[in-house]
Design a protein around this motif. Structure first.
Motif: not given
Lengths: 325, 180
Positions: A276, A280, A305-311, A313, A315, B3-4, B108, B111, B114
């Motif tokens: 990443r 990130y 506040m990290l969900a948008s960074l997740s595969e 989206q 968790t 969210e976010n 990122d 992100a 995705f």
């Protein structure tokens, strides 16, 4: 607790250190590490500079040499261990018992950590690695619940490190060859799961097709999150039903479990994501440093506040809370 | 949980539409000179591209009426701008602000991918190598432009800062102060 952060590039290493990482892990730009992707990883000179930068800021560097040596090419892996020591690394992260033995015999002063790729999931095997190869820390596979981690810590002096954020694998760690069936390359041997060279995206009238090695692994509609086509997270149709056969494409986020993990005796919290960006790395590290400092000070863990960074989206707390039981 | 999500500003159509009629040669020449200057200051970027240093990339800002063809050529890059079908080994499409945010480390890449703000077609490995090489280069377009502007560097920086504030786009590298 120590935060162990990923760095796929020297810039990401600097970003992690500036964002508050206690420790950064990274690898050389070859098949000796399990994130062997195009444009990623460190040359020998970059590793030396990275270690210097980290040490100057009070942070440590771990070098992941965590794939399994190919027969006849063991020298590549042994040289990586030697070069990590020359670079001033604080430890190497190894999986293969043969390579662990080489490191213990030839580089005894270089601290050895056991990679998650070794899939050591109980105290007996962890203690064996400690006795046989002087392993000081084990990265636990992502298949254990918090009580199981506590049980391991009660029976071993070896430090434990657990993943708290990032991509998840469905298989017992380090024992997956699904990617090989579609691409001929696997995480254990080549350092790549679902290599990008075999990935293709196609916009069709029905949506976005994600293909791996010529096979359509996932198809999503216009407003759905885009998937990376790994076989284990593919969406298949069989027997008239469509769904994720093995695993949903979600990422681990265990930040709210930090107090329980601390109580279970965990030494270090690991963040996945050497593939990443530095953006990130900085965001996740800053978030977890805040959480760990709050834990140490007895304050509540801030909401993440990290969900948008997740595969995907989305968790999950994964195996730490085995809600399916 | 969803969210976010990152909010990506779009170039207003009142600004983008006239570019559909403007001659593209001056823009190509300017971008080409800019890319050459970046290459001189960041040779490591091309080393990091590795096997993909001679791939071709179509960067398609979906809120602008043209696409950019980037040919790294092993460190002697060529950039050209075209309308209609611009072809390359890999095509990356998304709002201009997404590209600029990626370059400057504000967003990122995964992100954005995705969330479908960025779309990749063609050679995924080449696109990934480009993303990683640019991320490592720690580029700052404002710095690069100021270097090329001689005595006009100071007013240019003020103009860039004003544009960033007004349009919400990232034309320079955000400050990275040590947090601890």
């Amino acid at each position: 607790m120590e935060i162990v952060c990923p760095a796929g590039t020297p810039a990401a290493l600097r970003a992690a250190v500036k964002a508050g990482a206690h420790t950064v892990y990274c690898g050389f730009a070859d098949e000796t590490n399990a994130r062997n992707f195009p444009g990623l990883n460190f040359s020998r000179e970059e590793m030396q500079e990275g270690v210097r930068f980290a040490h100057a800021h009070g942070a440590k560097v771990l070098v992941a040499i965590n794939t399994y040596p190919r027969a006849g090419s063991e020298t590549l892996w042994r040289q990586a261990v030697a070069d990590a020591e020359t670079a001033g690394a604080d430890a190497v992260i190894l999986a293969d018992p043969g390579l662990l033995d080489y490191a213990a015999q030839s580089h005894p002063d270089l601290r050895r950590h056991l990679s998650v790729q070794a899939a050591a999931a109980n105290a007996d095997i962890i203690n064996f690695y400690a006795r046989a190869f002087g392993v000081k820390r084990v990265v636990l596979p992502r298949v254990l619940s918090v009580p199981e981690i506590a049980a391991i810590n009660a029976e071993t002096e070896v430090e434990t490190e657990v993943f708290v954020f990032g991509g998840l694998c469905v298989m017992a760690e380090g024992r997956c060859s699904l990617s090989s069936y579609a691409t001929g390359q696997s995480p254990n041997m080549n350092g790549v799961c679902s290599p990008a060279s075999h990935v293709e995206y196609r916009e069709t009238g029905e949506g976005l097709d994600a293909r791996l090695g010529g096979y359509t692994i996932h198809r999503v509609g216009r407003d759905e999150p885009a998937p990376y086509p790994t076989l284990c997270k593919g969406c298949f149709t069989a027997g008239g039903k469509t769904g994720h056969l093995f695993e949903d494409p979600v990422s681990l986020n265990a930040e709210q479990l930090i107090p329980q993990l601390a109580k279970a005796g965990v030494t270090a919290l690991k963040i996945e994501g050497r593939q990443r960006s530095r953006s990130y790395v900085a965001q996740v590290v800053r978030n977890f440093r805040t959480a760990v400092d709050a834990q140490a000070a007895g304050r509540p863990i801030p909401q993440g506040m990290l969900a948008s960074l997740s595969e995907g989206q989305a968790t999950t707390t994964g195996a730490y809370k085995k809600t399916w039981r | 949980m969803n969210e976010n999500l990152v909010s990506i500003p779009r170039v207003p159509s009142v600004l983008a539409r006239p570019l559909g009629l403007a001659p593209l040669a001056p823009l190509s020449l300017s971008l080409n000179a800019f890319a050459r200057a970046v290459a001189r200051n960041h040779p490591g970027l091309f080393r990091r591209l590795g096997d993909h240093a001679h791939s071709t990339f179509v960067l398609d800002p979906t809120d602008l009426p043209f696409a950019i063809l980037l040919e790294p050529r092993g460190g002697a890059p060529k950039v050209s701008v075209g309308r209609g079908a611009v072809r390359g080994d890999a095509r990356i499409a998304g709002p201009l602000a997404a590209f600029l945010g990626l370059v400057h480390g504000a967003f990122d890449g995964d992100a954005l991918f995705f969330s479908r703000d960025l779309v990749i077609e063609g050679d995924t490995a080449a696109a990934l190598a480009l993303r990683n090489a640019i991320d490592d280069a720690e580029l700052d377009f404002a710095d690069e432009a100021a270097r090329l502007s001689g005595p006009f560097a100071a007013p240019l920086r003020r103009l860039i800062a004003l544009t960033e504030r007004r349009m919400g786009i990232c034309l320079s590298r955000p400050p990275e102060e040590a947090a601890w």
